[in-house]
Enzyme design. Structure first.
Site, PDB file in Angstrom:
ATOM      1  N   TYR A 144       0.851  -1.187   0.000  1.00  0.00           N
ATOM      2  CA  TYR A 144       0.000   0.000   0.000  1.00  0.00           C
ATOM      3  C   TYR A 144       0.885   1.234   0.000  1.00  0.00           C
ATOM      4  O   TYR A 144       1.841   1.315   0.775  1.00  0.00           O
ATOM      5  CB  TYR A 144      -0.902   0.006   1.237  1.00  0.00           C
ATOM      6  CG  TYR A 144      -1.797   1.231   1.352  1.00  0.00           C
ATOM      7  CD1 TYR A 144      -2.847   1.433   0.459  1.00  0.00           C
ATOM      8  CD2 TYR A 144      -1.580   2.179   2.346  1.00  0.00           C
ATOM      9  CE1 TYR A 144      -3.663   2.550   0.559  1.00  0.00           C
ATOM     10  CE2 TYR A 144      -2.404   3.303   2.453  1.00  0.00           C
ATOM     11  CZ  TYR A 144      -3.435   3.485   1.561  1.00  0.00           C
ATOM     12  OH  TYR A 144      -4.255   4.586   1.665  1.00  0.00           O
ATOM     13  N   ASP A 236       9.278   3.038  -0.330  1.00  0.00           N
ATOM     14  CA  ASP A 236       8.229   3.677   0.454  1.00  0.00           C
ATOM     15  C   ASP A 236       8.450   3.278   1.909  1.00  0.00           C
ATOM     16  O   ASP A 236       8.037   2.202   2.341  1.00  0.00           O
ATOM     17  CB  ASP A 236       6.848   3.235  -0.046  1.00  0.00           C
ATOM     18  CG  ASP A 236       5.723   3.848   0.785  1.00  0.00           C
ATOM     19  OD1 ASP A 236       6.027   4.522   1.792  1.00  0.00           O
ATOM     20  OD2 ASP A 236       4.552   3.644   0.432  1.00  0.00           O
ATOM     21  N   LYS A 264       4.390   9.135   8.880  1.00  0.00           N
ATOM     22  CA  LYS A 264       4.131   8.503  10.175  1.00  0.00           C
ATOM     23  C   LYS A 264       5.104   8.940  11.284  1.00  0.00           C
ATOM     24  O   LYS A 264       4.948  10.023  11.818  1.00  0.00           O
ATOM     25  CB  LYS A 264       4.050   6.987   9.991  1.00  0.00           C
ATOM     26  CG  LYS A 264       2.855   6.652   9.068  1.00  0.00           C
ATOM     27  CD  LYS A 264       2.454   5.224   8.968  1.00  0.00           C
ATOM     28  CE  LYS A 264       1.141   5.128   8.188  1.00  0.00           C
ATOM     29  NZ  LYS A 264       1.114   4.181   7.105  1.00  0.00           N
TER      30      LYS A 264
END
Ligand code: PLP
Length: 422
Positions: A144, A236, A264
């Site tokens: 994702y 990522d 994050k």
């Protein structure tokens, strides 16, 4: 035990917000029941709207590596807020955060701050396309990268190699530019990585199909294949960056990507994202170069303050402590699982308990897990006072705030929840 105020709030939210939530997985749709609403959190403990406390392994889906309401992060936030919450002009705080990250990541000379991981990956791909003059990209099934059009392509089975959008609204023409390979399968990458490909984007440790480690040689192989095709390699590390090591997973593997996406943890619980790489690439971004990307709230002083206060605490000792806590927890979970079908997969402070027939090394394996059983286990665990992500395909996050007592209590609770959901 269903909390009453949470249920009322959810019913109200259902009439006001699509699915009652601001982000889909919060609705507990895959595990059933009405979702808990959060009221407050401190350390590794979270309290719901009815005043019931849980040991938290969601950690806001990764950012809360120091635990909730960490005093120094709070102090930095309050100080920053007093000085004004947003200016639309550059600040010292954002330069300090970027400097701290550039210092840690050998592959990053320049970094652009954005507001989410979604923006980071979307912008990195634009840059990769501009720099290579190519349109196609390669991603992995089960990885994702946020919800931008071209990345919402997962192509569930190995048969569907060329992009089929997972969501209505993604133009077929955009989806068609996304090629899908299998995680941990270099042949599947070689088969789609040719001279039309701008970049291969990968979670170096997959966290969004549950935790799946790269097998030895996989990331090295990606570096080689992309090099041969003159395509860029994008890590990522929105989830793994500063969670799995001082400079993300790339400091563990020594494989250097061309571009890195972060988010994050680097925002300490405030909305943030970032993408960076070598100067020659990054200087193609506006205003130095022609590749446009901008943001009204990018580099926001609150996010920069919380991020900087968080990053400053993440030294070698912190990663040692996280490793010890998470390894102990994983061992306890394996023992609790016993002879039941399943496994516990862990990398650093990310782990997943899979209810499947064997090891999970890619998305197809993840899909063989028993999600119905997971749903029963989740509900039993909530009743025991342990809050894990409400999906089989997610990582549990261990923070520095989890105490030995909380970890031991978790193992005992998991044992009881497993027995209750057999
Ligand atoms: C969470 C996540 C994103 C998206 O970040 P948002 O801030 O939710 O947009 C992208 N990539 C990975 C690997 C993630 O875990």
């Amino acid at each position: 035990m269903q909390s009453k105020k949470s249920q009322k709030l959810f019913e109200r939210a259902l009439g006001l917000m699509p699915g009652g939530v601001s982000s889909p997985v919060r609705a507990w749709a895959s595990v059933g029941g009405s979702p808990n609403f959060a009221a407050s959190a401190s350390g590794a403990s979270i309290t719901d709207a009815d005043g019931r406390s849980y040991i938290d392994y969601v950690g806001s889906w990764g950012p809360m590596i120091l635990g909730h309401a960490e005093p120094d992060v709070l102090a930095a936030l309050i100080e920053a807020a007093r000085a004004g919450t947003s200016f639309g002009a550059s600040t010292e705080l954002e330069v300090e955060l970027v400097a701290a990250l550039c210092e840690r990541f050998a592959s990053i000379e320049r970094l652009r701050l954005v507001n989410s991981g979604t923006e980071a990956t979307m912008s990195a791909l634009r840059l990769a396309r501009a720099a290579t003059g190519r349109d196609a990209i390669v991603k992995f099934a089960g990885c994702y990268h946020g919800h931008s059009d071209g990345l919402l392509v997962r192509a569930g089975s190995g048969a569907t190699t060329f992009g089929v959008p997972d969501s209505p609204g993604v133009p077929a023409a955009v989806g068609a530019l996304t090629r899908v390979a299998e995680f941990n399968d270099l042949d599947s990458v070689g088969a789609v990585c040719d001279d039309a490909v701008a970049a291969v984007i990968v979670e170096p440790v997959a966290g969004n199909m549950g935790v799946v480690a790269p097998e030895p040689g996989f990331l090295e192989g990606l570096r080689e294949i992309t090099g041969q095709a003159d395509a860029l390699l994008i890590f990522d590390e929105v989830m793994t960056g500063l969670r799995l090591g001082p400079a993300g997973y790339q400091s563990v593997t020594q494989v250097r990507p061309d571009l890195t996406c972060l988010g994050k943890v680097i925002g300490g619980g405030l909305p943030v994202g970032a993408y960076g790489g070598g100067a020659a690439l990054m200087d193609q971004i506006s205003p130095g170069g022609p590749v446009y990307q901008a943001g009204t709230l990018s580099g926001n002083p609150l996010a920069a303050a919380a991020g900087l206060a968080t990053v400053e605490k993440l030294d070698a000792a912190a990663y040692g402590a996280l490793e010890e806590k998470a390894a102990g927890l994983a061992a306890g979970l394996r023992e609790a699982l016993g002879e039941r079908p399943g496994c516990v997969q862990r990398v650093g402070s990310m782990l997943t308990l899979f209810f499947g027939p064997g090891q999970v090394r890619n998305y197809d394996d993840a899909l063989t897990t028993d999600t119905v059983r997971f749903g029963r286990f989740f509900q039993a665990l909530i009743d025991e006072g342990v809050w894990i992500p409400p999906s089989q395909f997610e990582a549990w996050f261990v923070s520095l705030a989890h105490t030995d007592e909380q970890l031991a209590e978790t193992v005992a609770a998991v044992g009881r929840a497993l027995a209750a959901s057999d």
